[in-house]
Enzyme design. Structure first.
Site, PDB file in Angstrom:
ATOM      1  N   GLU A 454       0.835  -1.216   0.000  1.00 33.28           N
ATOM      2  CA  GLU A 454       0.000   0.000   0.000  1.00 33.28           C
ATOM      3  C   GLU A 454       0.864   1.257   0.000  1.00 33.28           C
ATOM      4  O   GLU A 454       0.579   2.234   0.697  1.00 33.28           O
ATOM      5  CB  GLU A 454      -0.974  -0.007   1.191  1.00 33.28           C
ATOM      6  CG  GLU A 454      -2.094  -1.017   1.015  1.00 33.28           C
ATOM      7  CD  GLU A 454      -3.220  -0.835   2.011  1.00 33.28           C
ATOM      8  OE1 GLU A 454      -3.260   0.216   2.678  1.00 33.28           O
ATOM      9  OE2 GLU A 454      -4.063  -1.730   2.119  1.00 33.28           O
ATOM     10  N   GLY A 455       1.917   1.233  -0.778  1.00 32.07           N
ATOM     11  CA  GLY A 455       2.843   2.354  -0.857  1.00 32.07           C
ATOM     12  C   GLY A 455       4.064   2.078  -0.012  1.00 32.07           C
ATOM     13  O   GLY A 455       3.976   2.033   1.215  1.00 32.07           O
TER      14      GLY A 455
END
Length: 766
Positions: A454-455
Site C-alpha cells: 500500500e505504498g
C-alpha cells in the site's frame, strides 16, 4: 521620525489600494508563482484532489483549535458489531493454529476458510441491503487487529477484501446492476475478490502501469459488442491464487475514437470473473514465509464488454481518482491494524516474559538495559493505539483524510517494526526458535510486508506526507495553485490578489508568533487543560506555528525544487506527523479519563515526539540551501536553543515496571491481545506463568533469601527446588503444591519447541 511615518504610510497605501497593490505586488508575485509552481502529473493532481483534510489542516495552519479537537467523539461499537466481536470473532480466534498454518499447511485450514466466508468476515464494508455486515471503520480495525495477534496470515486474508478492492469500489462507484449482482455474492462468500494494481514496472508510480486496454469491437456471448481488449501482467496480488473475481487497473486507449474524441482515456478499473476466457491466476508468491494467498495474474488479448468497467462507461478513465479516494480510507485501517496488534502483543508478552525469565536470581525486567527496551515497547504501543483510535475516529466521521492515513500507515508500520525488534532482543532465543510456543517469530517475519505494501514506506514518507500536506492542508497554497492555473489569467490574477494579501498576513503572523513563543517558552499559549499535560499543548501549538512558517518559506524559496529535495521535505513531513501522533496521545489520555497509570506513557510519548520534531527542524536547517533563510528560521523558532530531549530514564523504568504488573492498566493497554486459559496455548502459556509467579512472588522472595543464606541450592528448579525448599521449611505444604504448578508453568514458558528428525521437512518450507 517623520521619515519612518512616511514609510509606514507608504506601505499601508501600497497594500490598501487594490489597483496599486495588484500592479506593483500581486502581478509580479503571480508571475513568479506560476514559474515556481511545482509541475503536477495527472496522477499527482488526482491524488492531490482525492480525500479530505481533518485535524492535519489545523496542525499545518499553525493554529490548532484544541477545544474543537477535544469535542471529537471517539467511536463506539453498535450492538451488532459488539455481538459479532463477542461471538464470531472469538470463535475464529480459537480456531487459528498459526504454527500449523505457517509451517505445515501454508494455508488456512478448510474449516477456517469456510467459517470466514459463512460468517461474512469478507463483507464487513458491504451494505446490509446487499447482505453485508456494514461495520464501521472502528469495528473493522478492531477485528483485524485482534486476529493479527493470533495469525498475521489470517488477518491479511480478512483485511484485504475489506480494504482497497472490488467490494469498496463497487460500493462507491458501481452501477446498480453491478452492485445487485456482485455485492451479494461477495457478501455471502460465493465469490472471493482480489484487486490487481501493482506490476513488475509499476509499484508506487502506479500511473506508469504498462497494462493496457484498447476499445474495440469483439464477440461476447455470441454477439458482437463494443468492449475492451486487455493485456496485463500483475504481481504481489493478495488472494489472487484463490480469487473468483478480479478487479483490474489498466490504461484505457481509444485509437478509433469509438467512445468520443479522446484517444488516451486514462487509468480505468474493471471487474472480471477469473473464469473468463484468457484470465490467468494462481501462480503463488511466498511473501517472507507468510501463508496468506498472494500471487500473480496476467492476460493476453482478453476481451471484455464495456459494462464490466466499474461504474460503467461513465467511469472510463476515472480509475486513478477512484483508487486514491478508496485507498486513503483503507490505508488508515488495514496495515495500521496489524501494527497496533504488534504493539499490544509485544507489550503484554514481553512484560510477562521479562518477569518470568530470570537471571542471577531475579527477573530480567529488573535489569536497566532490558528496562530501556521495555520502556520503548510500552511507550510506543501507547502511541500506536492512540494513533489507531484517532485515525479511525476521522474515518467514522465520514472523512477520508489522505494525508492523515498516509502518516498513519507509514509511522505505525515503522513503529510496529521497532517494538518487534525490541521484543525480539529481550526474548532472544525464545523469539528465534519457531514452534507452537513462539508468538513473535511469524510476526517478526511479516513486519517488512506491512512496510512494503500500500505504498512503500520510503516513498510514503519522502513524497506523500509533505507533498500532499503542503498543498492540501495549507490554508492558501492549493487555492493559489488553482488561481495560477486558471486559463482566464485576469480572473486568476484577481483571485490570487485576494489570496496573496491574506497569505502575507498569515506568514507575518507566523514569523512573529514563532519568535515570541520561542522567547517565552510558549508559556503564554493557551491550553485546553490544566495539570501535567498542559505544557505539552503549549509546546505543540508552538511547533505547529513553526511548521507553518517553515513550510511557507521553503515553498517560496525553493518552489518546485522542494518536491525533488525529498530529504528536506520529508523532515517537514516528520514534523507534521509527530504533531499528529502527539495530539492522538493527548486525546486518548483525555478520552480515557486521565488515568494516573497512563501518565508515564504520555510523558514518554510527548517527550519522544517533541524531541523528534526538534531533530527534524535541526536537520532541515542544517541542509537548507539558502543559509541566510535557514539561520533566520532557526533563530525565529529556537531563539534560546532547542531544549527538547529524549524521554528520561525514570520514565522508561516506570513503563517497564507497569508492564510487569498485572492489573487494569496492563489490560487496558493490551486489550487486543488474544490468549486462552490453557498452558498449551501460544500466548496462554506465558500469561499463565506470569500470573502464577506474580501471585506467589512472596514465595520466590523467601527462596531467594534462603539461597543467599545457603539453605537452598541456587541452581535448582522445578520439583527439585520445591522439595529442597520444603525440606528447609522455607515454604509450607500448601505453598509447595502451588509452587510446583508455578514452576511447571515457568519452565514451559521459558522453553522452546523441538522437533524429531523428519517432522519438519524441506517440502513444508519451500
Amino acid at each position: 521620525m517623520e521619515i519612518l511615518i512616511i514609510l509606514i504610510v507608504a506601505v499601508v497605501l501600497l497594500f490598501a489600494i487594490k489597483d496599486i497593490r495588484r500592479s506593483l505586488i500581486s502581478r509580479p508575485a503571480f508571475g513568479f508563482f506560476k514559474r515556481v509552481l511545482p509541475p503536477l502529473s495527472p496522477t499527482e493532481r488526482e491524488a492531490m484532489q482525492a480525500g479530505d483534510t481533518w485535524w492535519d489542516a489545523d496542525l499545518f495552519s499553525g493554529r490548532p483549535d484544541w477545544e474543537k479537537f477535544h469535542q471529537t467523539q471517539a467511536p463506539t461499537f453498535t450492538d451488532a458489531e459488539q455481538a459479532f466481536i463477542d461471538n464470531q470473532l472469538e470463535t475464529l480466534l480459537a480456531m487459528l493454529d498459526d504454527f500449523k498454518i505457517m509451517q505445515q499447511d501454508r494455508d488456512l485450514p478448510k474449516d477456517v476458510w469456510d467459517y470466514i466466508r459463512k460468517e461474512k468476515f469478507f463483507a464487513m464494508i458491504i451494505g446490509k441491503e446487499f447482505g453485508g455486515l456494514e461495520f464501521s471503520p472502528a469495528a473493522n480495525s478492531y477485528i483485524v487487529s485482534r486476529i493479527a495477534t493470533r495469525s498475521i496470515s489470517a488477518a491479511v486474508t480478512v483485511m484485504v477484501p475489506n480494504s482497497l478492492g472490488p467490494g469498496e469500489l463497487l460500493t462507491h462507484y458501481g452501477t446498480d446492476e453491478q452492485k445487485n449482482y456482485w455485492l451479494p455474492r461477495l457478501a455471502d462468500g460465493t465469490d472471493i475478490p482480489c484487486f490487481a494494481l501493482t506490476g513488475p514496472e509499476a509499484g508506487s508510480d502506479a500511473g506508469a502501469i504498462p497494462d493496457t486496454g484498447i476499445v474495440c469491437k469483439g464477440e461476447f456471448e455470441g454477439k458482437e459488442v463494443l468492449g475492451i481488449r486487455l493485456n496485463w501482467s500483475k504481481r504481489y496480488i493478495t488472494l489472487a491464487p484463490v480469487a473468483t473475481v478480479l478487479g483490474l487497473a489498466f490504461k484505457l486507449y481509444d485509437p478509433e475514437k469509438l467512445l468520443g474524441e479522446q484517444e488516451d482515456i486514462g487509468i480505468t478499473c474493471a471487474l472480471i470473473p477469473t473464469s473468463h476466457k484468457g484470465v490467468e491466476t494462481g501462480e503463488r508468491h511466498l511473501p517472507l514465509n507468510q501463508a496468506f494467498m498472494n500471487g500473480t495474474t496476467y492476460g493476453k488479448d482478453v476481451f471484455i464488454p464495456l459494462d464490466w468497467i466499474i461504474g460503467g462507461q461513465e467511469f472510463a478513465g476515472k480509475g486513478w481518482r477512484m483508487l486514491m479516494e478508496c485507498l486513503s480510507a483503507g490505508r488508515g485501517i488495514s496495515l495500521p491494524a496489524l501494527a497496533a496488534a504488534t504493539g499490544h502483543l509485544t507489550q503484554r508478552m514481553t512484560g510477562a516474559y521479562a518477569y518470568v525469565r530470570q537471571q542471577f536470581g531475579m527477573p530480567i525486567g529488573m535489569f536497566e538495559g532490558v528496562q530501556a527496551a521495555m520502556g520503548k515497547i510500552g511507550g510506543t504501543n501507547y502511541i500506536l493505539e492512540s494513533m489507531r483510535r484517532l485515525t479511525v475516529t476521522a474515518l467514522c466521521e465520514g472523512k477520508s483524510p489522505s494525508v492523515i492515513t498516509a502518516m498513519t500507515k507509514y509511522h505505525m508500520t515503522e513503529m510496529g517494526r521497532e517494538v518487534m525488534d525490541a521484543a525480539m532482543d529481550i526474548h532472544a532465543g525464545k523469539g528465534i526458535q519457531l514452534g507452537s510456543r513462539n508468538y513473535l517469530g511469524h510476526g517478526f517475519m511479516a513486519t517488512p510486508v506491512s512496510i512494503t505494501v500500500e505504498g512503500a514506506n520510503i516513498l510514503t514518507r519522502n513524497l506523500m506526507i509533505f507533498g500532499q500536506g503542503a498543498t492540501r492542508c495549507h490554508p492558501y497554497v492549493l487555492k493559489e495553485m488553482e488561481a495560477a492555473s486558471n486559463p482566464d489569467e485576469e480572473q486568476g490574477l484577481h483571485d490570487f490578489d485576494e489570496l496573496l494579501l491574506k497569505h502575507i498576513g498569515f506568514a507575518a503572523s507566523n514569523f512573529f508568533g514563532s519568535l515570541w513563543m520561542g522567547l517565552s517558552g510558549a508559556r503564554f499559549n493557551e491550553s485546553p487543560v490544566s495539570g501535567p499535560t498542559a505544557r505539552y499543548y503549549q509546546q505543540l501549538t508552538r511547533m505547529s506555528r513553526a511548521l507553518a512558517m517553515t513550510a511557507d518559506m521553503a515553498m517560496l524559496v525553493m518552489g518546485g525544487d522542494l518536491k525533488r529535495k525529498e530529504m528536506l521535505s520529508a523532515r517537514l513531513g516528520d514534523v507534521l506527523s509527530h504533531l499528529y501522533m502527539a495530539s492522538a496521545v493527548l486525546k486518548r489520555y483525555e478520552d480515557d479519563g486521565r488515568q494516573s497509570g497512563d501518565l508515564v506513557f504520555v510523558d514518554y510519548a510527548l517527550q519522544h515526539h517533541l524531541y523528534a520534531i526538534g531533530e527534524a527542524f535541526k536537520g532541515f536547517f542544517a541542509n537548507f540551501p539558502n543559509r541566510f533563510i535557514a539561520w533566520t528560521l532557526r533563530l525565529a523558532i529556537f531563539p534560546l536553543g532547542n531544549h527538547y530531549h529524549q524521554p528520561d530514564d525514570s520514565i522508561l523504568q516506570g513503563i517497564s515496571t507497569s508492564m510487569m504488573q498485572p492489573g487494569v492498566t496492563r489490560d487496558r493497554h493490551t486489550f487486543l491481545t488474544y490468549w486462552k486459559d490453557d498452558e498449551k496455548d501460544p500466548t496462554g502459556h506465558m500469561e499463565l506463568a506470569f500470573l502464577a509467579m506474580r501471585e506467589h512472588s512472596d514465595v520466590y522472595k523467601r527462596i531467594r533469601k534462603a539461597v543467599k543464606r545457603g539453605d537452598i541450592d541456587g541452581n535448582l528448579n522445578g520439583d527439585a527446588l520445591v522439595e529442597q525448599a520444603r525440606a528447609a521449611e522455607v515454604i509450607s505444604a500448601e505453598e509447595a503444591s502451588a509452587l510446583s504448578r508455578t514452576e511447571r508453568l515457568r519452565l514451559y514458558a521459558i522453553g522452546v519447541d523441538q522437533f524429531a528428525a523428519g517432522v519438519i521437512e524441506d517440502k513444508n518450507f519451500y
